[in-house]
Design a protein around this motif. Structure first.
Motif, PDB file in Angstrom:
ATOM      1  N   LYS A  12       0.838  -1.206   0.000  1.00  0.00           N
ATOM      2  CA  LYS A  12       0.000   0.000   0.000  1.00  0.00           C
ATOM      3  C   LYS A  12       0.867   1.248   0.000  1.00  0.00           C
ATOM      4  O   LYS A  12       0.567   2.232  -0.678  1.00  0.00           O
ATOM      5  N   LEU A  13       1.965   1.200   0.753  1.00  0.00           N
ATOM      6  CA  LEU A  13       2.820   2.379   0.877  1.00  0.00           C
ATOM      7  C   LEU A  13       3.486   2.707  -0.447  1.00  0.00           C
ATOM      8  O   LEU A  13       3.531   3.857  -0.868  1.00  0.00           O
ATOM      9  N   VAL A  14       4.017   1.689  -1.134  1.00  0.00           N
ATOM     10  CA  VAL A  14       4.734   1.969  -2.376  1.00  0.00           C
ATOM     11  C   VAL A  14       3.846   1.813  -3.589  1.00  0.00           C
ATOM     12  O   VAL A  14       4.317   1.995  -4.706  1.00  0.00           O
ATOM     13  N   VAL A  42       7.417   9.297   1.418  1.00  0.00           N
ATOM     14  CA  VAL A  42       7.153   9.877   2.730  1.00  0.00           C
ATOM     15  C   VAL A  42       5.656   9.833   2.961  1.00  0.00           C
ATOM     16  O   VAL A  42       4.883  10.229   2.116  1.00  0.00           O
ATOM     17  N   GLY A  43       5.215   9.326   4.109  1.00  0.00           N
ATOM     18  CA  GLY A  43       3.787   9.235   4.376  1.00  0.00           C
ATOM     19  C   GLY A  43       3.530   8.020   5.236  1.00  0.00           C
ATOM     20  O   GLY A  43       4.418   7.192   5.434  1.00  0.00           O
ATOM     21  N   SER A  44       2.313   7.911   5.764  1.00  0.00           N
ATOM     22  CA  SER A  44       2.035   6.769   6.635  1.00  0.00           C
ATOM     23  C   SER A  44       0.763   6.077   6.193  1.00  0.00           C
ATOM     24  O   SER A  44      -0.174   6.711   5.735  1.00  0.00           O
ATOM     25  N   VAL A  45       0.763   4.762   6.315  1.00  0.00           N
ATOM     26  CA  VAL A  45      -0.412   3.974   5.980  1.00  0.00           C
ATOM     27  C   VAL A  45      -0.738   3.072   7.163  1.00  0.00           C
ATOM     28  O   VAL A  45       0.128   2.746   7.972  1.00  0.00           O
ATOM     29  N   TYR A  46      -1.983   2.652   7.208  1.00  0.00           N
ATOM     30  CA  TYR A  46      -2.404   1.675   8.207  1.00  0.00           C
ATOM     31  C   TYR A  46      -3.150   0.586   7.458  1.00  0.00           C
ATOM     32  O   TYR A  46      -4.087   0.865   6.729  1.00  0.00           O
ATOM     33  N   ASN A  47      -2.695  -0.650   7.603  1.00  0.00           N
ATOM     34  CA  ASN A  47      -3.334  -1.737   6.883  1.00  0.00           C
ATOM     35  C   ASN A  47      -3.686  -2.834   7.862  1.00  0.00           C
ATOM     36  O   ASN A  47      -2.832  -3.268   8.629  1.00  0.00           O
ATOM     37  N   PHE A  74       0.870  -0.167  11.181  1.00  0.00           N
ATOM     38  CA  PHE A  74       0.963   1.264  10.897  1.00  0.00           C
ATOM     39  C   PHE A  74       2.392   1.505  10.458  1.00  0.00           C
ATOM     40  O   PHE A  74       3.333   1.332  11.220  1.00  0.00           O
ATOM     41  N   GLU A 112       5.263   3.943   8.558  1.00  0.00           N
ATOM     42  CA  GLU A 112       5.586   5.289   8.096  1.00  0.00           C
ATOM     43  C   GLU A 112       6.913   5.255   7.364  1.00  0.00           C
ATOM     44  O   GLU A 112       7.912   4.766   7.891  1.00  0.00           O
ATOM     45  N   HIS A 120       4.411   0.237  13.614  1.00  0.00           N
ATOM     46  CA  HIS A 120       3.689  -0.094  14.843  1.00  0.00           C
ATOM     47  C   HIS A 120       2.742  -1.228  14.515  1.00  0.00           C
ATOM     48  O   HIS A 120       1.987  -1.151  13.555  1.00  0.00           O
TER      49      HIS A 120
END
Lengths: 170, 164, 409
Positions: C103-105, C339-344, C356, C358, C369
């Protein structure tokens, strides 16, 4: 972002002067530390966010203002929505009011943030360390706390590391 | 030799005292339940029906340290758990042995950081190290048999000072 | 080396009742080494005879520092540590981590890889529920259940070994898909397992469900109301047994779960017995999902071909210059994340397992986390255990199905 989430985020923006960001379809709302209890009470009672998924923190050292971001992840079971609330906290004497009166799961999560980051929660009923031993010094997840790993022993430094290795007293 | 030739078919066996003591120690060595993390599940698998450890004398696992001879440290030992481990080891009566099961108990394993003891031999003297993450039940049984061979080779004169 | 934590009454004065201070009730330590606490959990009990007045959990005996250690490793290397958190659900942990990285990339996953991920995740759910039913029955002295459930478990572990070479901590799921394709014997092995397993669940139910001893010990014990469950952040079978139909596989489908037809078992009573029934029914639903996924399994690649994040196959390295450069860069440096944060979050056998993550533009996670379900699930134990006997406390801990690796991370 979902339409329903847009409306909720706009409510938070209007009531609390929150800053909003969106990344990969998720909403991140930033609220000042003094208003966090009121924000979460509004989220729980009127906006329908019954579940506090998690409460954690990020350390942005060496940036001092703000050094930490405390993050509250909220989920609404009835509407199937999620939002992340960020609270920026400064580096010296970091303190945030406790939300353990709003969500009961925040009790242990705030103890964990105190243990790992050293952020105090004003009014918490049980401020003790939870994961590390009680007499541990330091807060491990801070960026200026070393990882504390053991040096690998190669042939050239085998003996000198061996002398320093702890061994049991029988 | 003469005695056995005459009495062998009456069911009489001769051996040394050392041999008999070591044989009895290995035949019914009861491990203490000290499963901490993932290796504990493989230890439970080794105890269950497929890879039965009761064939090797370990019929049951005693939770109480006063009733066990062997401590199989299965899993990672954290800083908070270290003193507990040492106290339980001290509470076990002699003779006692320690098997360090898995990579985390042998050398810290995958985790090289502030929170995990890099090998349980920082706390207690270890007799057998079993490698693997987690080791297969057959690997654990191999470790147990290696320990038995070590016990069978023990001589009284080496133990004289140890328990003194 | 520090001394053992001698918790004096002063430290916990605010948590125990007045009667403990003047000695009317007894403070007992159910220590970290105990056969019934399912791991290294320490409970400080305040007892009035046999009845639990207060129960204070003390955790941290398995704290591994995973969150800090993962910050020092690249995304590919950090996955190895993720298996070992909730050690009953290794593929589920991998799935949560790998999906967060994807999700992040913003990386795609081919459909064959998604279907195989679903099959392995459901097999892991069966694995976890089998260990739960075995060990919690062992706590209630139903010893034969332990041997039966571990017999089935060996078949599932044989399938994992066939696929990845390792019985438990496989690290088989990678960002972009799977490590490698499943061998040809995989389908036959899974079908053979699915053929015998429903009858085995019937066998377990015949031993336990209508058993009057089992019902005496589980019925009406440890009731959790809907409001308490939501306030304490409970998710998973415990929440579903208290009347809230919340399952991430249905509400926020991931990895192709929307194609499969299954129900989410929910009950309203909220006691131990309801949690038991929910988990047994979940085992049956998992069998249905695996059957459908295996029938619909598409052909195709098992890993994304975005070479910025996925290493090229060895055969390509000999002939293509870009493949060699990508391979070199991925192995020496790792891939950069924005740069940014995701929660999956995924649905683990215990509840909502979330990551979580970042990123800071570099190849290592800046902050990771793990929102692990057992942390919140254990938090509700003091509420559930009040007023019951110590023997009921053991049954309640068994039905909460906690894993200490999950809690202490």
């Amino acid at each position: 972002m979902d339409n329903k989430l847009e409306k909720i985020v706009k409510t938070l923006q209007a009531d609390f002067g929150a800053a909003v960001e969106e990344f990969r379809g998720e909403a991140h709302v930033t609220v000042p530390a003094g208003r966090i209890v009121a924000t979460l009470e509004l989220c729980r009672d009127q906006l329908g966010f019954e579940l506090l998924d998690s409460l954690t923190a990020v350390d942005y050292w060496p940036k001092e203002l703000p050094r930490f971001h405390v993050i509250y992840l909220l989920t609404s079971v009835s509407q199937n929505l999620s939002v992340a609330v960020h609270v920026p906290v400064n580096g010296d004497q970091p303190e945030v009011p406790t939300v353990s009166g709003v969500y009961a799961s925040a009790n242990w999560r705030e103890r964990e943030v105190w243990d790992m980051f050293g952020i105090r929660f004003a009014g918490h009923p049980d401020p003790r360390r939870i994961l590390m031993p009680t007499d541990w010094e330091g807060h491990p997840l801070r960026k200026d706390y070393p990882l504390g790993y053991e040096e690998p022993q190669f042939t050239f430094n085998f003996d000198e590391i061996d002398l320093r290795k702890p061994s049991p007293k029988e | 030799m003469g005695v056995e030739q005459k009495l062998g078919n009456m069911g009489v066996v001769t051996t040394t005292l050392e041999g008999m003591v070591n044989w009895s120690r290995t035949s019914a060595m009861w491990p203490m339940l000290f499963g901490l993390a993932c290796c504990a599940i493989e230890m439970m698998s080794a105890q269950a029906a497929n890879y039965d450890m009761s064939r090797f004398g370990m019929e049951l696992m005693r939770p109480s340290p006063r009733q066990s001879d062997l401590m199989i440290v299965a899993g990672r030992v954290s800083r908070k758990m270290g003193p507990v481990l040492r106290r339980l080891y001290d509470q076990m009566p002699e003779p006692k042995w320690v098997i360090a099961m898995g990579d985390c108990a042998s050398c810290g394993g995958v985790f090289n950081n502030y929170a995990i003891f890099q090998g349980v031999d920082e706390l207690v003297p270890v007799d057998v190290y079993v490698a693997g993450c987690p080791p297969r039940p057959e690997a654990l049984i191999h470790g147990v048999i290696t320990l038995y061979e070590k016990v069978k080779a023990e001589k009284f004169k080496d133990l004289a000072g140890k328990y003194g | 080396m520090t001394q053992i934590e001698e918790v004096s009454i002063e430290d916990i004065r605010h948590l125990v009742s007045e009667r403990a201070i003047n000695g009317e009730t007894m403070l007992l330590n159910m220590g970290p080494q105990h056969p019934s606490t399912h791991g290294v959990l320490r409970l400080l009990l305040e007892l009035d005879g046999e009845i639990v007045v207060n129960c204070i959990p003390d955790i941290g005996f398995l704290h591994t520092g995973v969150e800090k250690n993962m910050e020092a490793k690249t995304y590919q290397k950090a996955e190895v540590m993720s298996d070992r958190l909730d050690y009953m659900n290794p593929i589920g942990n991998n799935l949560a981590f790998v999906m967060a990285v994807e999700k992040l990339v913003d990386l795609d996953v081919p459909p064959r890889a998604q279907a195989i991920r679903v099959i392995l995740a459901e097999l892991t759910r069966l694995n976890s529920h089998l260990v739960w039913i075995g060990t919690s029955s062992l706590d209630l002295a139903a010893q034969s259940m332990f041997l039966y459930s571990f017999r089935e478990r060996e078949q599932i572990l044989d399938i994992f070994e066939l696929v990845s070479g390792q019985r438990m901590m496989t690290t088989y799921l990678r960002p972009g898909g799977l490590w490698r394709d499943v061998p040809v014997e995989f389908e036959a092995a899974v079908r053979a397992f699915l053929k015998i397993f429903p009858k085995r669940i019937d066998e377990y139910e015949s031993l336990l469900t209508k058993n009057p001893l089992f019902q005496d010990r589980m019925y009406g014990i440890g009731k959790l109301t809907r409001e308490d469950a939501l306030s304490y952040g409970i998710t998973g079978p415990i929440l579903r047994a208290s009347g809230v139909e919340w399952d991430l596989r249905k509400k926020r489908p991931y990895s192709g779960y929307e194609q499969y037809d299954f129900i989410v078992p929910t009950r309203t009573e909220g006691d131990n017995y309801a949690r038991y029934l929910v988990r047994v029914q979940e085992m049956r639903e998992s069998v249905k999902i695996i059957q459908q996924a295996l029938d619909k399994l598409p052909m195709g690649p098992v890993r994304s071909d975005n070479r910025k994040f996925v290493p090229p196959p060895r055969s390509e390295i000999g002939v293509s210059m870009e493949a060699l450069i990508h391979h070199f860069k991925l192995w020496t440096e790792g891939f950069p994340a924005p740069v940014g944060s995701v929660y999956n979050a995924v649905e683990s056998p215990r509840g909502e397992l979330g990551v979580f993550l970042e990123g800071d533009g570099g190849p290592k996670p800046y902050r990771i986390h793990w929102r692990t379900p057992s942390f919140e699930n254990l938090g509700v134990l003091p509420v559930l255990a009040k007023g019951f006997l110590v023997a009921d406390l053991v049954a309640i801990i068994g039905s909460l199905d906690i894993v200490l690796g999950d809690i202490d991370r």
